[in-house]
Scaffold this motif. Structure first.
Motif, PDB file in Angstrom:
ATOM      1  N   GLU A  71      -2.930  -3.967   5.345  1.00  0.00           N
ATOM      2  CA  GLU A  71      -1.797  -3.101   4.987  1.00  0.00           C
ATOM      3  C   GLU A  71      -1.469  -3.224   3.500  1.00  0.00           C
ATOM      4  N   ASP A  72      -1.454  -4.456   3.020  1.00  0.00           N
ATOM      5  CA  ASP A  72      -1.048  -4.675   1.628  1.00  0.00           C
ATOM      6  C   ASP A  72      -2.279  -4.674   0.701  1.00  0.00           C
ATOM      7  N   VAL A  73      -2.733  -3.477   0.367  1.00  0.00           N
ATOM      8  CA  VAL A  73      -3.958  -3.351  -0.442  1.00  0.00           C
ATOM      9  C   VAL A  73      -3.757  -3.985  -1.818  1.00  0.00           C
ATOM     10  N   GLU A  74      -2.567  -3.815  -2.371  1.00  0.00           N
ATOM     11  CA  GLU A  74      -2.318  -4.325  -3.722  1.00  0.00           C
ATOM     12  C   GLU A  74      -2.536  -5.844  -3.795  1.00  0.00           C
ATOM     13  N   ILE A  88     -14.446  -3.155  -4.606  1.00  0.00           N
ATOM     14  CA  ILE A  88     -13.383  -3.245  -3.592  1.00  0.00           C
ATOM     15  C   ILE A  88     -13.164  -1.861  -3.003  1.00  0.00           C
ATOM     16  N   THR A  89     -13.235  -1.791  -1.677  1.00  0.00           N
ATOM     17  CA  THR A  89     -13.051  -0.527  -0.974  1.00  0.00           C
ATOM     18  C   THR A  89     -11.864  -0.671  -0.024  1.00  0.00           C
ATOM     19  N   PHE A  90     -10.923   0.290  -0.099  1.00  0.00           N
ATOM     20  CA  PHE A  90      -9.747   0.198   0.774  1.00  0.00           C
ATOM     21  C   PHE A  90      -9.563   1.475   1.592  1.00  0.00           C
ATOM     22  N   HIS A  91      -8.747   1.342   2.652  1.00  0.00           N
ATOM     23  CA  HIS A  91      -8.536   2.459   3.575  1.00  0.00           C
ATOM     24  C   HIS A  91      -7.473   3.421   3.071  1.00  0.00           C
ATOM     25  N   LYS A  96       0.677   5.025   1.537  1.00  0.00           N
ATOM     26  CA  LYS A  96       1.777   5.918   1.928  1.00  0.00           C
ATOM     27  C   LYS A  96       1.810   7.200   1.111  1.00  0.00           C
ATOM     28  N   SER A  97       1.247   7.174  -0.086  1.00  0.00           N
ATOM     29  CA  SER A  97       1.339   8.373  -0.923  1.00  0.00           C
ATOM     30  C   SER A  97       0.101   8.519  -1.804  1.00  0.00           C
ATOM     31  N   GLU A  98      -0.067   9.733  -2.317  1.00  0.00           N
ATOM     32  CA  GLU A  98      -1.180   9.997  -3.247  1.00  0.00           C
ATOM     33  C   GLU A  98      -1.026   9.149  -4.500  1.00  0.00           C
ATOM     34  N   LYS A  99       0.222   9.012  -4.891  1.00  0.00           N
ATOM     35  CA  LYS A  99       0.506   8.233  -6.104  1.00  0.00           C
ATOM     36  C   LYS A  99       0.045   6.786  -5.932  1.00  0.00           C
TER      37      LYS A  99
END
Ligand code: DX5
Ligand code: ZN
Length: 222
Positions: A71-74, A88-91, A96-99
């Motif tokens: 959940e916490d990609v950052e 690094i590849t993330f889902h 939550k947003s494009e930004k």
């Protein structure tokens, strides 16, 4: 050229050092690290994957690619940037947003790490299109994220085909990677559709000779 990324998820023996060495000698192009936080998916592999990554960094020159199922990609991308991985590849579903997606992509790239986006089997491939100019790769999940050894979903073929055509038409030079259920039967199909990196987990560890297995899977190249 087709490349192989070996996933260590299904390798659960205590003594994994000889296997890392054997996979390197056999010619794996990447080690694929499946980070699961117990929230985005049920399983939790956080400690095991950190250990694998540190060990690989110590004994091998093969690049590490990280597949974040968190959940916490950052927070996790920061941790793996600090470990010096290649990609690094993330889902897209973690965001939550494009930004937020754009910010994560640029933070990873600013740290000289390649970046990829991935999507679950039920997410439409078109959702990825706006980010293609900024990505090194797209990882197409051909199983539900969360576990190794699942059966490959045929629908992934259509996604690979669409993405490959769209990238070609628009001049985007990206890698198309496919993850889940890859074996000698499914590899030729995904390669024919346009994938150029295959994640291979349980199938690799069911075979005796890693080198032969990789050769066979790559040979499905047309
Ligand atoms: C699934 C993981 C995959 C998987 C690959 O959530 O992302 O990397 O473990 O393993 P196999 O090849 O066994 O499907
Ligand atoms: Zn994976």
């Amino acid at each position: 050229m087709v490349e192989i990324a070996t996933s260590l998820l299904s390798f659960e023996k205590e003594n994994y050092l000889p296997t890392i060495y054997n996979l390197e000698v056999a010619g794996t192009n990447y080690f694929h690290i499946d980070v699961m936080d117990g929230k985005f998916v049920k399983n939790n592999t956080v400690d095991r994957m950190r250990k694998y990554t540190e060990t690989i960094q110590q004994v091998s020159a093969i690049p590490i690619e990280v597949h974040l199922m968190v959940e916490d990609v950052e927070a996790y991308s920061k941790a793996y940037i600090d470990m010096g991985v290649k990609n690094i590849t993330f889902h897209i579903e973690s965001c939550k947003s494009e930004k937020q997606i754009s910010k994560l992509i640029s933070t990873i790239k600013q740290n000289n790490v390649q970046v990829g986006l991935t999507l679950k089997p039920n997410t439409e491939i078109e959702k990825i299109y706006p980010y293609l100019p900024y990505l090194h790769r797209v990882l197409i999940m051909s199983v539900e994220p969360g576990a190794g050894g699942q059966e490959w979903k045929e629908e992934s073929i259509e996604k690979i085909r669409k993405l490959n055509a769209f990238a070609y038409e628009n001049g985007y030079d990206i890698d198309i990677e496919v993850d889940g259920g890859i074996n000698d039967k499914t590899a030729p199909k995904v390669i024919e559709a346009g994938a150029n990196i295959l994640v291979v987990g349980s199938y690799m560890f069911h075979t005796e000779n890693y080198k032969e297995t990789m050769k066979k899977l790559k040979k499905s190249d047309f």
